[in-house]
Design an enzyme around this catalytic site. Structure first.
Site, short mmCIF file in Angstrom:
data_model
loop_
_atom_site.label_atom_id
_atom_site.label_comp_id
_atom_site.label_asym_id
_atom_site.label_seq_id
_atom_site.Cartn_x
_atom_site.Cartn_y
_atom_site.Cartn_z
N ASP A 161 -11.67 18.96 -31.64
CA ASP A 161 -11.53 17.36 -31.88
C ASP A 161 -10.23 17.16 -32.48
OD1 ASP A 161 -13.99 15.50 -30.82
OD2 ASP A 161 -14.54 17.51 -31.69
N LEU A 217 -11.36 14.65 -27.46
CA LEU A 217 -12.60 15.34 -27.00
C LEU A 217 -13.84 14.59 -26.80
CD1 LEU A 217 -13.87 18.91 -28.13
CD2 LEU A 217 -15.20 17.07 -26.90
N THR A 248 -18.35 15.20 -27.57
CA THR A 248 -18.15 16.32 -28.63
C THR A 248 -19.77 16.72 -28.72
OG1 THR A 248 -16.51 15.20 -29.79
CG2 THR A 248 -18.00 16.84 -30.94
N HIS A 286 -27.98 8.72 -26.54
CA HIS A 286 -27.94 7.66 -27.36
C HIS A 286 -28.82 6.51 -26.79
CE1 HIS A 286 -24.31 9.70 -28.56
NE2 HIS A 286 -24.05 8.88 -29.68
N GLY A 342 -20.32 11.55 -22.65
CA GLY A 342 -19.07 11.25 -22.40
C GLY A 342 -18.70 10.10 -21.54
N LYS A 398 -18.82 9.95 -17.30
CA LYS A 398 -19.64 9.04 -16.40
C LYS A 398 -18.68 8.24 -15.48
CE LYS A 398 -22.70 7.97 -20.18
NZ LYS A 398 -22.05 8.96 -21.44
#
Length: 306
Positions: free
Chosen positions: A50, A118, A121, A195, A217, A221
């Protein structure tokens, strides 16, 4: 570089080449194994990749466009950037694009570049590298106009080389991929892989999906929407940031899709705006009724995301 080209096309063309170099850095860091993971917050990791990828992109773009605001996900670094990381090349096809009059002559002070060096991650650290993208979004005023999405681990079957770069300029064009419509016989929703909570689940359930694609990410998506592998991307949480959505929003809009918050409003991308996408994310593929998806999201979900 063709200095005669318009500022917007020069930025996007240069960003394409910078993300390719950042992708090489990301692959190199992983292959050497020195990730040096830092936990920035709950479910929020940062690695050496990153940090290095951001230094590459910011140094490359700021050298060429010194009067433009660049906002990266990671904290700015005072470390010297290796010369081989600084990219000054630009994609020649993009430089040739003809822009509409309102984009032809823009003031550098009105431009803000949002960089996620990035995206994905957590998946990167777990070896799920196909989820990883590098994102550079270009906003003019408050609006996401240009976007570059690079996939460092995309395997090109013809050449066996790694890496693919998708780009789009809203109202102008796109490249690096062939848009496809999602299947008509079922509804596929893509959402967060790591999440999730009750609110996220409630939003997804309200859309009555036949299939749910849980991937890492925001860039990944939206690629599913670009390639017809999902109908909508729904994230009923405030965990997403402007650097996650600026580039994907611009590319999606360039092919006729839509990205808003869960109240149907587009996010602002000017430098003064807040960083967090506190009102969630709803993105729909071209040909889908964005309003239909908005109307199905429960009021209690929307109220949680004010």
């Amino acid at each position: 570089m063709a200095q005669s080209a318009a500022l917007l096309t020069r930025i996007v063309a240069s960003s394409i080449c910078a993300t390719v170099q950042a992708g090489k850095i990301i692959r190199d860091v992983l292959s050497k194994g020195g990730l040096n993971i830092v936990e920035k917050g709950k479910n929020d990791l940062q690695t050496e990749a990153d940090r290095c990828a951001q230094r590459c992109i910011v140094a490359s773009l700021s050298r060429q466009f010194p009067n433009i605001t660049i906002i990266g996900e990671e904290e700015p670094s005072s470390c010297e950037v290796p010369s081989e990381w600084i990219v000054t090349e630009a994609d020649q096809d993009v430089l040739q694009l003809k822009l509409p009059n309102h984009l032809e002559d823009i003031n550098p002070k009105d431009v803000c570049i949002w960089v996620d060096p990035l995206d994905g991650t957590a998946e990167y650290t777990q070896g799920l590298v196909e989820h990883v993208t590098v994102l550079v979004g270009v906003a003019i005023g408050k609006t996401a106009i240009g976007g570059v999405i690079h996939q460092p681990y995309y395997k090109n079957n013809e050449s066996d080389a790694y890496g693919r770069t998708l780009w789009g300029i809203d109202g102008v064009g796109f490249g690096g991929f062939a848009p496809k419509p999602p299947p008509e016989e079922k509804r596929i929703i893509t959402t967060t892989r790591s999440h999730s909570d009750g609110i996220v689940q409630s939003a997804i359930k309200s859309l009555d999906p036949d299939e749910v694609a849980r991937v890492g990410g925001a860039g990944h998506k939206v690629i599913l929407l670009l390639e017809g592998k999902a109908h909508a991307y729904v994230f009923a949480s405030g965990g997403c940031k402007r650097w996650d959505t600026c580039a994907p929003e611009a590319v999606l809009h360039a092919i006729g899709g839509v990205l808003t918050d869960l109240h149907g409003e587009r996010y602002s991308y000017n430098p003064e705006t807040t960083r967090a996408n506190t009102r969630g994310v709803l993105a729909t593929a071209p040909g889908q009724s964005h309003q239909w998806y908005l109307s199905r999201i429960p009021d209690e979900v929307k109220q949680k995301l004010q």
